[in-house]
Design a protein around this motif. Structure first.
Motif, PDB file in Angstrom:
ATOM      1  N   MET A  89     -40.748  18.288  -5.473  1.00  0.00           N
ATOM      2  CA  MET A  89     -39.378  18.729  -5.197  1.00  0.00           C
ATOM      3  C   MET A  89     -39.211  19.123  -3.728  1.00  0.00           C
ATOM      4  N   HIS A  90     -40.155  19.876  -3.186  1.00  0.00           N
ATOM      5  CA  HIS A  90     -40.071  20.262  -1.774  1.00  0.00           C
ATOM      6  C   HIS A  90     -40.137  19.037  -0.871  1.00  0.00           C
ATOM      7  N   GLN A  91     -41.009  18.097  -1.211  1.00  0.00           N
ATOM      8  CA  GLN A  91     -41.133  16.888  -0.409  1.00  0.00           C
ATOM      9  C   GLN A  91     -39.842  16.074  -0.457  1.00  0.00           C
ATOM     10  N   GLY A  92     -39.122  16.194  -1.578  1.00  0.00           N
ATOM     11  CA  GLY A  92     -37.839  15.500  -1.717  1.00  0.00           C
ATOM     12  C   GLY A  92     -36.678  16.250  -1.082  1.00  0.00           C
ATOM     13  N   GLY A  93     -36.953  17.444  -0.520  1.00  0.00           N
ATOM     14  CA  GLY A  93     -35.899  18.203   0.147  1.00  0.00           C
ATOM     15  C   GLY A  93     -35.273  19.296  -0.691  1.00  0.00           C
ATOM     16  N   PHE A  94     -35.782  19.502  -1.919  1.00  0.00           N
ATOM     17  CA  PHE A  94     -35.250  20.550  -2.796  1.00  0.00           C
ATOM     18  C   PHE A  94     -36.092  21.807  -2.583  1.00  0.00           C
ATOM     19  N   LEU A  95     -35.767  22.539  -1.531  1.00  0.00           N
ATOM     20  CA  LEU A  95     -36.645  23.584  -1.017  1.00  0.00           C
ATOM     21  C   LEU A  95     -36.559  24.897  -1.774  1.00  0.00           C
ATOM     22  N   SER A  96     -35.625  25.007  -2.728  1.00  0.00           N
ATOM     23  CA  SER A  96     -35.463  26.256  -3.477  1.00  0.00           C
ATOM     24  C   SER A  96     -36.265  26.253  -4.777  1.00  0.00           C
ATOM     25  N   THR A  97     -37.344  25.468  -4.826  1.00  0.00           N
ATOM     26  CA  THR A  97     -38.071  25.251  -6.071  1.00  0.00           C
ATOM     27  C   THR A  97     -39.349  26.064  -6.151  1.00  0.00           C
ATOM     28  N   LYS A  99     -40.456  10.116  -8.407  1.00  0.00           N
ATOM     29  CA  LYS A  99     -41.230   8.908  -8.089  1.00  0.00           C
ATOM     30  C   LYS A  99     -40.572   7.645  -8.651  1.00  0.00           C
ATOM     31  N   LYS A 100     -40.058   7.720  -9.878  1.00  0.00           N
ATOM     32  CA  LYS A 100     -39.483   6.534 -10.529  1.00  0.00           C
ATOM     33  C   LYS A 100     -38.049   6.249 -10.099  1.00  0.00           C
ATOM     34  N   ASN A 101     -37.260   7.319  -9.955  1.00  0.00           N
ATOM     35  CA  ASN A 101     -35.826   7.129  -9.753  1.00  0.00           C
ATOM     36  C   ASN A 101     -35.305   7.558  -8.392  1.00  0.00           C
ATOM     37  N   GLY A 102     -36.152   8.264  -7.630  1.00  0.00           N
ATOM     38  CA  GLY A 102     -35.759   8.621  -6.277  1.00  0.00           C
ATOM     39  C   GLY A 102     -35.096   9.984  -6.136  1.00  0.00           C
ATOM     40  N   VAL A 103     -34.995  10.419  -4.889  1.00  0.00           N
ATOM     41  CA  VAL A 103     -34.449  11.732  -4.562  1.00  0.00           C
ATOM     42  C   VAL A 103     -32.965  11.823  -4.929  1.00  0.00           C
ATOM     43  N   THR A 104     -32.214  10.753  -4.729  1.00  0.00           N
ATOM     44  CA  THR A 104     -30.777  10.780  -5.020  1.00  0.00           C
ATOM     45  C   THR A 104     -30.517  11.029  -6.499  1.00  0.00           C
ATOM     46  N   ALA A 105     -31.312  10.389  -7.350  1.00  0.00           N
ATOM     47  CA  ALA A 105     -31.151  10.579  -8.796  1.00  0.00           C
ATOM     48  C   ALA A 105     -31.423  12.031  -9.180  1.00  0.00           C
TER      49      ALA A 105
END
Length: 381
Positions: free
Chosen positions: A272-280, A347-353
């Motif tokens: 999640m952090h690597q995807g930009g969701f830093l509040s995790t 990994k399967k669906n991407g950060v946007t999903a």
């Protein structure tokens, strides 16, 4: 250990209040002062003033004010000593702590255990770069963890040997009592001593102030009889019911958005952090507890549960809702596709999903109603 008064005064007088506040508040020059939106209450017109000459801040909307130390205390929810240490680290000021009475010796033992854990984390990081760390490097690469994210989370490798860490720490002046207090070694009844973690990928667990308090060790083996994870035991410095993995890195984003995303595992937090969701964040080796929620309530008003889509994950979601509501949090829920967890979802669906799913997080009541409908619990008899 007490911080000397002259060090506190040095930090208070030398800290650049504009730089300290500017890390968290967008400031604009306004005459001799700087203006920004107050981080302590919601406002549309800036009323938060920072005076560089006096080293002070003042909000004329809510009345909050103080110096650099006060700001760190209030904004990062730290104790006074932790705020001083936080600023000292940033300013490069060493703190020669004064001795205090310690009749039981427990303070000294706790400090030594923390120092041993810091040294162990450094040892595991260095092992990751050495030949002994090759299998773990491959594991992290397959998981898609970038070099930057490995560094940020302090990921490491435990060598596949019985006493490499033990030997290293003893050579650096630590006693076996220190290592046992830190949960780094196992002492058998027959007196044999060996490293607790061997041949595993090491996830460093830090408290919300960034101090190393333990480890979660992931096996590289596919043997079903081998425990997938081995965690640090409860100790004088590690209480899994009070520690949230990733909170030290997520805290700033959580405070900014007043929202925290709670997932189940360390790999999920990292993805999640690597995807930009830093509040995790995630609990460390246990289910979400009231103490976890009490800790999160210091930083957030809303808790978004992003648990696995399997039945165990959904049961954990229901339990998390109960605990979150009891702790005064607004609770929302994200329903992942069947068979997915946050790591696999990205990994399967991407950060946007994943971003779309988080934006669609439903109120807890809606989630529970939909869940009970699917289970037939709301059907007429």
């Amino acid at each position: 250990m007490r911080i000397p008064d002259h060090i506190i005064e040095q930090i208070r007088s030398q800290a650049n209040i504009v730089d300290v506040v500017g890390e968290y508040v967008q400031l604009k020059k306004a005459g001799r002062n700087y203006l920004g939106l107050c981080p302590f209450h919601k406002e549309k017109t800036p009323s938060f003033n920072v005076n560089a000459e006096r080293g002070m801040y003042k909000c004329f909307g809510c009345g909050k004010g103080g110096n650099a130390i006060t700001f760190v205390q209030e904004h990062l929810h730290m104790t006074f000593p932790d705020a001083v240490k936080h600023l000292a680290t940033k300013m490069g000021i060493p703190i020669p702590e004064e001795e205090v009475e310690d009749p039981t010796g427990m303070t000294a033992r706790r400090d030594a255990a923390r120092a041993a854990l810091r040294e162990a984390a450094d040892f595991y990081r260095k092992t990751l770069s050495a030949s002994d760390g090759a299998p773990v490097r491959t594991f992290y690469e397959r998981r898609g963890f970038s070099a930057d994210i490995q560094e940020r989370f302090g990921l490491g490798a435990a060598p596949a040997a019985w006493d490499h860490l033990l030997t290293h720490l003893e050579a650096n002046g630590f006693t076996r009592q220190h290592l046992e207090d830190a949960g780094l070694i196992i002492v058998k009844d027959d007196g044999k001593v060996y490293d607790r973690f061997r041949g595993r990928a090491m996830f460093t667990i830090r408290d919300d102030s960034g101090r190393v308090v333990g480890f979660s060790a992931r096996t590289l083996s596919n043997d079903p009889d081998t425990p997938k994870y081995i965690n640090s035991p409860q100790s004088m410095v590690f209480d899994k019911s009070r520690v949230l993995y990733g909170l030290d890195l997520a805290k700033r984003s959580i405070i900014e958005h007043k929202t925290v995303h709670v997932v189940e595992g360390q790999a999920d937090v990292i993805a999640m952090h690597q995807g930009g969701f830093l509040s995790t964040v995630a609990s460390s080796g246990t289910a979400l507890t009231p103490d976890h929620v009490k800790l999160l309530k210091k930083y957030a008003d809303t808790m978004v549960l992003v648990f696995d889509a399997d039945s165990a994950g959904q049961k954990a979601m229901s339990r998390g809702i109960e605990i979150g509501l009891a702790g005064g949090m607004e609770v929302r829920c994200v329903v992942l596709p069947s068979g997915e967890d946050p790591d696999s979802m990205i990994k399967k669906n991407g950060v946007t999903a994943m971003s779309d799913l988080l934006a669609q997080a439903m109120p807890w009541m809606t989630y529970q109603t939909e869940r009970f409908k699917k289970e037939g619990a709301l059907s007429d008899p």
